[in-house]
Design an enzyme around this catalytic site. Structure first.
Site, mmCIF file in Angstrom:
data_model
loop_
_atom_site.group_PDB
_atom_site.id
_atom_site.type_symbol
_atom_site.label_atom_id
_atom_site.label_comp_id
_atom_site.label_asym_id
_atom_site.label_seq_id
_atom_site.Cartn_x
_atom_site.Cartn_y
_atom_site.Cartn_z
ATOM 1 C CG ASP A 66 -1.801 1.214 1.314
ATOM 2 O OD1 ASP A 66 -1.574 2.189 0.553
ATOM 3 O OD2 ASP A 66 -2.729 1.207 2.143
ATOM 4 C CG ASN A 93 1.733 3.135 -12.668
ATOM 5 O OD1 ASN A 93 1.350 3.764 -13.649
ATOM 6 N ND2 ASN A 93 1.075 2.057 -12.212
ATOM 7 C CE1 TYR A 158 -5.771 10.694 -11.389
ATOM 8 C CE2 TYR A 158 -5.933 12.303 -13.156
ATOM 9 C CZ TYR A 158 -5.470 11.096 -12.674
ATOM 10 O OH TYR A 158 -4.699 10.283 -13.478
ATOM 11 C CE LYS A 162 -2.152 11.013 -11.249
ATOM 12 N NZ LYS A 162 -1.161 9.946 -11.038
ATOM 13 C CB THR A 196 -9.947 5.120 -18.269
ATOM 14 O OG1 THR A 196 -9.140 4.125 -18.900
ATOM 15 C CG2 THR A 196 -9.076 6.214 -17.701
HETATM 16 N N1 LIG Z 1 -5.593 5.691 -17.703
HETATM 17 C C1 LIG Z 1 -5.437 6.982 -17.966
HETATM 18 O O1 LIG Z 1 -6.119 7.548 -18.838
HETATM 19 C C2 LIG Z 1 -4.410 7.789 -17.232
HETATM 20 C C3 LIG Z 1 -4.137 9.077 -17.711
HETATM 21 C C4 LIG Z 1 -3.198 9.838 -17.037
HETATM 22 C C5 LIG Z 1 -2.531 9.344 -15.943
HETATM 23 N N2 LIG Z 1 -2.807 8.085 -15.500
HETATM 24 C C6 LIG Z 1 -2.088 7.623 -14.317
HETATM 25 O O2 LIG Z 1 -1.385 6.437 -14.623
HETATM 26 C C7 LIG Z 1 -1.230 5.647 -13.434
HETATM 27 C C8 LIG Z 1 -1.710 4.222 -13.703
HETATM 28 O O3 LIG Z 1 -3.072 4.277 -14.001
HETATM 29 P P1 LIG Z 1 -3.853 3.173 -14.828
HETATM 30 O O4 LIG Z 1 -4.646 3.904 -15.842
HETATM 31 O O5 LIG Z 1 -2.953 2.078 -15.231
HETATM 32 O O6 LIG Z 1 -4.896 2.727 -13.701
HETATM 33 P P2 LIG Z 1 -5.160 1.311 -12.997
HETATM 34 O O7 LIG Z 1 -6.311 1.553 -12.077
HETATM 35 O O8 LIG Z 1 -5.246 0.272 -14.014
HETATM 36 O O9 LIG Z 1 -3.825 1.079 -12.180
HETATM 37 C C9 LIG Z 1 -3.556 1.660 -10.950
HETATM 38 C C10 LIG Z 1 -2.941 0.598 -10.073
HETATM 39 O O10 LIG Z 1 -2.618 1.209 -8.828
HETATM 40 C C11 LIG Z 1 -2.959 0.301 -7.814
HETATM 41 N N3 LIG Z 1 -3.171 1.027 -6.562
HETATM 42 C C12 LIG Z 1 -4.199 1.860 -6.230
HETATM 43 N N4 LIG Z 1 -4.062 2.287 -4.968
HETATM 44 C C13 LIG Z 1 -2.924 1.720 -4.487
HETATM 45 C C14 LIG Z 1 -2.246 1.791 -3.239
HETATM 46 N N5 LIG Z 1 -2.727 2.515 -2.214
HETATM 47 N N6 LIG Z 1 -1.108 1.084 -3.100
HETATM 48 C C15 LIG Z 1 -0.626 0.335 -4.112
HETATM 49 N N7 LIG Z 1 -1.223 0.223 -5.314
HETATM 50 C C16 LIG Z 1 -2.358 0.919 -5.490
HETATM 51 C C17 LIG Z 1 -4.211 -0.390 -8.306
HETATM 52 O O11 LIG Z 1 -4.448 -1.610 -7.614
HETATM 53 C C18 LIG Z 1 -3.897 -0.566 -9.781
HETATM 54 O O12 LIG Z 1 -3.264 -1.793 -10.052
HETATM 55 C C19 LIG Z 1 -2.031 6.355 -12.346
HETATM 56 O O13 LIG Z 1 -1.158 7.132 -11.552
HETATM 57 C C20 LIG Z 1 -2.964 7.247 -13.144
HETATM 58 O O14 LIG Z 1 -3.382 8.371 -12.404
HETATM 59 C C21 LIG Z 1 -3.728 7.297 -16.124
#
Ligand SMILES: NC(=O)c1ccc[n+]([C@@H]2O[C@H](COP(=O)([O-])OP(=O)(O)OC[C@H]3O[C@@H](n4cnc5c(N)ncnc54)[C@H](O)[C@@H]3O)[C@@H](O)[C@H]2O)c1
Length: 253
Positions: A66, A93, A158, A162, A196
């Site tokens: 976590d 990430n 959010y 960021k 998403t």
């Molecule tokens: N998908 C998008 O459009 C997008 C756009 C811009 C930025 N991002 C950023 O990219 C990163 C990855 O996002 P994603 O789209 O792969 O989302 P995702 O939800 O698939 O992945 C996020 C991961 O973080 C883990 N997580 C959440 N809380 C946690 C915690 N407290 N401790 C450990 N792990 C934790 C989740 O279990 C998940 O596996 C994030 O930081 C997100 O904000 C995503």
């Protein structure tokens, strides 16, 4: 499993590494020769990815982490050192999204988003630096967002989180450049991922987002993983404090 060997011999820890952008990054880093630590709350998905990478001939370890818990970080770093002996790269990430505007955002929701998206990046950076110092340098890769650069009609907490990641990364870069520890932020645009999926399934949202993106498609986790690989590798050895935008041209307009 070693394909191009662009990160051969390196050890990389990826938070939120069980799926989405983190999962694609763990896979690609392993393919290119790194030993990867998949650190996530999602044990089943994380262990399954560990098995897939290992069976393909790569080196991987799942640790339950976590990112908001400092003791978890101690355990994750110890597990990394026990298995792979050092730490060269951290990909901060893990993140959560919250789509409410200012007046609809509760204090609890604000604190939750800030805890995962900002405190998590701070704790990961703080835990990694002593090990990178011992290794003679390292690369800290913090996943921000285009929402850390521009505003939108929703997602107040959010956006704030960021934006914090973006500038925290630059301050880290300046503080540790003399020790060959680099820090860069990555700014994905709209990407299809577990985060998403539900929103992109709402009728019209996918089309609207693709319509706003000059390259005319949704991003895929692999698009972002390619940038993360570059920042993890020695190809980016003169790159620190920078912002890598991977958004299909979205913020160029
Ligand atoms: N998908 C998008 O459009 C997008 C756009 C811009 C930025 N991002 C950023 O990219 C990163 C990855 O996002 P994603 O789209 O792969 O989302 P995702 O939800 O698939 O992945 C996020 C991961 O973080 C883990 N997580 C959440 N809380 C946690 C915690 N407290 N401790 C450990 N792990 C934790 C989740 O279990 C998940 O596996 C994030 O930081 C997100 O904000 C995503």
């Amino acid at each position: 499993m070693q394909e191009g060997g662009r990160v051969s011999g390196k050890v990389a820890l990826v938070t939120g590494g069980a799926g989405g952008i983190g999962g694609a990054s763990a896979r690609l880093l392993a393919q290119e020769g790194a030993a990867v630590v998949i650190a996530d709350l999602l044990a089943e998905d994380g262990r399954s990815l560990e098995t897939q990478i290992t069976e393909a001939g790569g080196r991987a370890l799942f640790v339950r982490l976590d990112v908001t818990d400092e003791e978890d970080w101690d355990r994750a770093i110890k597990a990394t050192l026990n298995s792979f002996g050092k730490l060269d790269v951290i990909v901060n990430n893990a993140g959560v999204s919250h789509r409410n505007g200012v007046e609809e955002t509760t204090l609890d929701a604000w604190d939750w988003v800030m805890a995962v998206n900002v405190k998590g990046v701070f704790l990961g950076t703080k835990a990694a630096i002593p090990e990178m110092r011992k290794a003679g340098g390292g690369s800290i890769i913090n996943i921000s967002s285009i929402y850390g650069m521009v505003g939108s009609a929703t997602s107040s907490a959010y956006h704030a989180s960021k934006g914090a990641v973006r500038i925290f990364t630059k301050s880290t870069a300046i503080q540790y450049a003399s020790e060959n520890i680099r820090a860069n932020s990555v700014h994905p645009g709209f990407v299809d991922s577990p985060m998403t999926r539900a929103h992109h399934d709402v009728p019209g949202i996918n089309e609207e987002r693709v319509g706003k993106t000059p390259l005319g498609r949704m991003g895929q986790p692999e698009d972002i993983a390619a940038g993360i690989l570059y920042l993890a590798s020695e190809e980016s050895s003169f790159v620190t404090g920078s912002e890598l935008v991977i958004d299909g041209g979205m913020t160029a307009q």
